[in-house]
Write a protein that holds these residues in place. Structure first.
Motif, mmCIF file in Angstrom:
data_model
loop_
_atom_site.group_PDB
_atom_site.id
_atom_site.type_symbol
_atom_site.label_atom_id
_atom_site.label_comp_id
_atom_site.label_asym_id
_atom_site.label_seq_id
_atom_site.Cartn_x
_atom_site.Cartn_y
_atom_site.Cartn_z
ATOM 1 N N TYR A 124 0.851 -1.180 0.000
ATOM 2 C CA TYR A 124 0.000 0.000 0.000
ATOM 3 C C TYR A 124 0.890 1.234 0.000
ATOM 4 O O TYR A 124 1.842 1.323 0.792
ATOM 5 N N SER A 125 0.582 2.173 -0.895
ATOM 6 C CA SER A 125 1.460 3.313 -1.117
ATOM 7 C C SER A 125 0.681 4.613 -1.047
ATOM 8 O O SER A 125 -0.535 4.654 -1.289
ATOM 9 N N LEU A 180 -3.701 0.229 -3.021
ATOM 10 C CA LEU A 180 -3.053 -1.061 -3.243
ATOM 11 C C LEU A 180 -2.334 -1.059 -4.587
ATOM 12 O O LEU A 180 -2.886 -0.650 -5.609
ATOM 13 N N ALA A 181 -1.090 -1.549 -4.578
ATOM 14 C CA ALA A 181 -0.290 -1.677 -5.796
ATOM 15 C C ALA A 181 0.457 -3.005 -5.751
ATOM 16 O O ALA A 181 0.743 -3.543 -4.676
ATOM 17 N N HIS A 182 0.743 -3.533 -6.931
ATOM 18 C CA HIS A 182 1.465 -4.796 -7.065
ATOM 19 C C HIS A 182 2.623 -4.577 -8.023
ATOM 20 O O HIS A 182 2.420 -4.335 -9.213
ATOM 21 N N ARG A 183 3.846 -4.617 -7.482
ATOM 22 C CA ARG A 183 5.063 -4.380 -8.270
ATOM 23 C C ARG A 183 4.993 -3.058 -9.027
ATOM 24 O O ARG A 183 5.358 -2.950 -10.197
ATOM 25 N N GLY A 184 4.494 -2.041 -8.347
ATOM 26 C CA GLY A 184 4.434 -0.713 -8.924
ATOM 27 C C GLY A 184 3.212 -0.423 -9.760
ATOM 28 O O GLY A 184 3.079 0.704 -10.274
ATOM 29 N N ARG A 185 2.301 -1.380 -9.929
ATOM 30 C CA ARG A 185 1.102 -1.174 -10.743
ATOM 31 C C ARG A 185 -0.116 -1.091 -9.827
ATOM 32 O O ARG A 185 -0.360 -1.997 -9.036
ATOM 33 N N ILE A 186 -0.872 -0.005 -9.964
ATOM 34 C CA ILE A 186 -2.056 0.200 -9.141
ATOM 35 C C ILE A 186 -3.138 -0.795 -9.555
ATOM 36 O O ILE A 186 -3.434 -0.955 -10.743
ATOM 37 N N GLN A 187 -3.734 -1.456 -8.589
ATOM 38 C CA GLN A 187 -4.730 -2.483 -8.844
ATOM 39 C C GLN A 187 -6.134 -1.887 -8.932
ATOM 40 O O GLN A 187 -6.431 -0.862 -8.331
#
Length: 304
Positions: A217-218, A241-248
Motif C-alpha cells: 500500500y502506497s 493497493l499496488a502490485h510491483r508498482g502497478r495500481i490495482q
C-alpha cells in the motif's frame, strides 16, 4: 473351465486399460518440473543472475555465536510468555486503551539504524547511489545519495532510477515472524525534512497467498525543502493497493493488525543528488478523521 475364462477376460481388460492409459499419457505434458518452479522461487529482477547454490551454503557454523544466539532467543521467549499477563503488547490494559500516539521508530544513535535496510538500482546494474547515516547530534537519520535514471545496458531492463529505504521484518524468538499491530490507530505520523522531492511511502502487510507477496500500500510524501521540519499526518485510508508498482483495480483498505514493514522510495526521474532527514515515525488516532476508505471499492455481487 470357468476359472481360465475369467482370468483370460481379466487379463485382456487389464491390457486394454493399460493401452488406453498409455495413449492418454502421451497427450499430457511431461510431469518433470524445472529445477526451480516459478511459484517456489523469489522474484528476480531483470539482469540479476540466478543463484543456484543451496541455502545451507550461506550458513556459517560458529559455536560461540550459536550459544550467544540461543541465550538471546530464550530471553525473547521469556518476554513473550510473560507479556500477555501484563496486558496487550506487554502494556497495562488501561494504558493500551487510552493510548492515542505511539512512536514506532525514533532515530537516536547508530543503533537505531540497524532496523533498516537500503537498496537502489545499482543492484541491477544501474548508476544510482544511496547512503544512510546518523544525522547531526545523533537525533535523526539522514538518507542521501544520487539518483540516475539511465537503464543498464543488459538488453532486458527498460527502466531504472530508484532508491529505497525499508524497515526490516520484526522477528520474535527463534526467528519467528512478528508483526506490527496498528489496528488501534488510523493515521501515520512522521517528522521529516527533505529537499522538495516527492517520495512514496510503502506499507507492506502480511499476505496469505503466494501471488500477493509483492502487494503493498502506497501514498505520496511531498517534502517542502528548506531548513524547517514538517510534521506529516497521512490517514491509512489514503493508501492505495499496488502490485510491483502497478495500481490495482480491486482496491480495499489495508489490514493494520499485521504489518511487516514500512519503506520510502524515490523514483521521480529527476537525476541528481537527494536527501531526506527523518526524526521519528509513529502512528496516532485522529478522532476528527472518519473516512473509511478514500477509493472506490468494486462489489462482486452489487446490491439490487
Amino acid at each position: 473351465m470357468s476359472l481360465p475364462n475369467i482370468s483370460r477376460v481379466s487379463a485382456s481388460g487389464l491390457l486394454r486399460s493399460s493401452r488406453d492409459l498409455r495413449w492418454l499419457l502421451r497427450s499430457v505434458a511431461p510431469l518433470a518440473a524445472p529445477r526451480r518452479a516459478l511459484t517456489q522461487m523469489g522474484y528476480r529482477r531483470p539482469g540479476q543472475p540466478r543463484e543456484d547454490r543451496p541455502p545451507w551454503w550461506r550458513v556459517k557454523f560458529d559455536l560461540a555465536k550459536g550459544l550467544k544466539g540461543m541465550k538471546r532467543h530464550f530471553k525473547l521467549l521469556k518476554e513473550e510468555f510473560f507479556a500477555p499477563f501484563v496486558g496487550p503488547m506487554g502494556k497495562p490494559i488501561m494504558e493500551h486503551m487510552l493510548e492515542q500516539n505511539q512512536v514506532l521508530w525514533e532515530f537516536r544513535g547508530p543503533h537505531s539504524l540497524q532496523e533498516w535496510t537500503i537498496s537502489c538500482d545499482r543492484e541491477i546494474g544501474g548508476k544510482s547511489e544511496i547512503y544512510l547515516k546518523v544525522g547531526r547530534n545523533n537525533e535523526s537519520c539522514l538518507l542521501y545519495g544520487t539518483l540516475c535514471s539511465d537503464p543498464p545496458k543488459d538488453g532486458e531492463t527498460r527502466y531504472s532510477g530508484y532508491c529505497t529505504m525499508r524497515s526490516k521484518q520484526p522477528l520474535a524468538s527463534f526467528d519467528r515472524k512478528k508483526y506490527h499491530d496498528w489496528s488501534s490507530f488510523n493515521t501515520l505520523h512522521l517528522r521529516v525534512r527533505g529537499d522538495g522531492r516527492p517520495w512514496m511511502i510503502n506499507i507492506v502487510p502480511e499476505t496469505y497467498y503466494i501471488h500477493q507477496k509483492d502487494d503493498m500500500y502506497s501514498y505520496f510524501l511531498y517534502t517542502r525543502g528548506g531548513p524547517y521540519w514538517q510534521d506529516v499526518k497521512i490517514p491509512f485510508s489514503k493508501f492505495f493497493l499496488a502490485h510491483r508498482g502497478r495500481i490495482q483495480d480491486d482496491q480495499h483498505p489495508v489490514w493494520l493488525d499485521k504489518i511487516n514493514s514500512i519503506g520510502f522510495t524515490l523514483g521521480d526521474k529527476a537525476d541528481g543528488p537527494f536527501q531526506l532527514e527523518i526524526d521519528f515515525i509513529g502512528v496516532c488516532k485522529d478522532y476528527a478523521h472518519t473516512e473509511d476508505f478514500a477509493y472506490e471499492k468494486y462489489k462482486r455481487n452489487p446490491e439490487v
